[in-house]
Design a protein around this motif. Sequence first.
Motif, short mmCIF file in Angstrom:
data_model
loop_
_atom_site.label_atom_id
_atom_site.label_comp_id
_atom_site.label_asym_id
_atom_site.label_seq_id
_atom_site.Cartn_x
_atom_site.Cartn_y
_atom_site.Cartn_z
N VAL A 1 34.24 44.66 37.62
CA VAL A 1 33.27 43.70 37.07
C VAL A 1 32.89 44.11 35.66
N ASN B 1 40.79 34.06 30.24
CA ASN B 1 40.94 34.06 31.69
C ASN B 1 42.42 33.89 32.03
N LYS C 1 38.20 41.78 36.98
CA LYS C 1 38.41 40.68 37.92
C LYS C 1 37.28 39.67 37.86
N TYR C 2 36.06 40.18 37.72
CA TYR C 2 34.87 39.32 37.66
C TYR C 2 34.16 39.52 36.32
N GLU D 1 27.89 30.83 40.06
CA GLU D 1 29.27 30.92 39.60
C GLU D 1 29.62 29.64 38.84
N LYS E 1 36.77 30.15 37.82
CA LYS E 1 36.56 30.96 39.00
C LYS E 1 36.23 32.41 38.61
N ASN E 2 35.30 33.01 39.35
CA ASN E 2 34.89 34.41 39.18
C ASN E 2 34.09 34.69 37.90
N ILE F 1 29.26 38.55 44.44
CA ILE F 1 30.48 39.29 44.12
C ILE F 1 30.76 40.34 45.21
N ARG G 1 32.63 39.23 48.21
CA ARG G 1 34.05 38.88 48.04
C ARG G 1 34.97 40.09 48.01
#
Length: 387
Positions: free
Chosen positions: A6, A134, A151-152, A344, A349-350, A383, A386
């Motif tokens: 993250v 992204n 990833k996030y 979100e 996404k993410n 987060i 997930r």
Amino acid sequence: MNFYDVAVIGGGAAGMACAARLSENKNLKIALIESADRLGKKLARTGNGQGNISNIEMTPSHYHGGGARLAGKIACGDPYEGAKLFNLVCVADERGRIYPAGKQASALVDSLKFTLQKNGVEIMLSSTVIKMKNKGGFNFELSDGSQISAKYAVICTGGVAQPVCKSHSPYALAQNAGHTVTEVYPSLVQLKTDTANIKQLKGIRADCVVTAINDKGQSAKAHGDVIFADYGVSGNAIFSVSPVFAGAKGEISLEFLPDITQNTIENDILNKKKLGYPASELLSGTLHNQIGRAIIKRVGSDNPEKIASTVKNFTLSVTGNMGFDYAQVTRGGIKVSEISDELESKLVKNLFFAGEVLDADGDCGGYNLQWAFTSAQKVAEAILKRL
């Protein structure tokens, strides 16, 4: 290129809170990126340096903007929810405002920094995200030329009130990702007014009920301190009603002596007249002498009814405010219709958002920090579920 699970962008109240909550999972690799030279600059000043983090009266009516419904839903549970982030005893004062018991906002920053450092969060100071791409994950180009990936991504870049770094927009990354930003205004801010009747009152503080109405017919009322200044008025009651004047002008009415009836004031003036008080001193001992003289000068006579009426309804035209550099919070931000209830992005996404960067703001009294902390926790929990 360094990889993180993250990347939290913004090291203010929301960013620190989000990273701290995420770091409870010791297996996560977390980057906290802050453009200033230290974390929590605005947080360390909040509540006049005392750290007003929440309020006992945590109800949705205290939130505004396009995201008011969502802010009310997330923030208006346990008023001590945000306080749970800190290794501190927190208490409420007589007005319901929640503070750390030591009344030091810097202790809030220190507590979060301790958690971040203990749990191994990598803190990148004086570092701005120049580009965010992204590609099945997020690639970030930083101002020092380095690159990282995650990833996030969580955008907690705040608003434009009291900017700690003026070299970039807090909304640029969101806009580049396709998000819309509403028009923004300074809120919880000092008001500029007509000063003809208050020139001699600079620096004087008074307890007043303040009623505000703008040129669009919107109104607000608050009870608290009013401080007179060369530009107009300040104080917590003024901050509380100032959102009414976001993008608007209008008028405020100051009610001095809110706990004393107009009839009582009239009788007091009549008694002073019988005792031979000069006209300019008919409010002596009842109000601060300079305020009393200003009211009588404005009335232009020694008529008790007119003087008492003006004590209860001292009007000032509002011509503007002191701007973003002085505002406690920004009204407006990223459109919440483009954000899910888990905060979100509906477009990417993410990608998550928390705090003042969103179009949701609260009243004076701890509501904005409660929103920052609880929205940050909401993102972190989404987060963590997930992983």
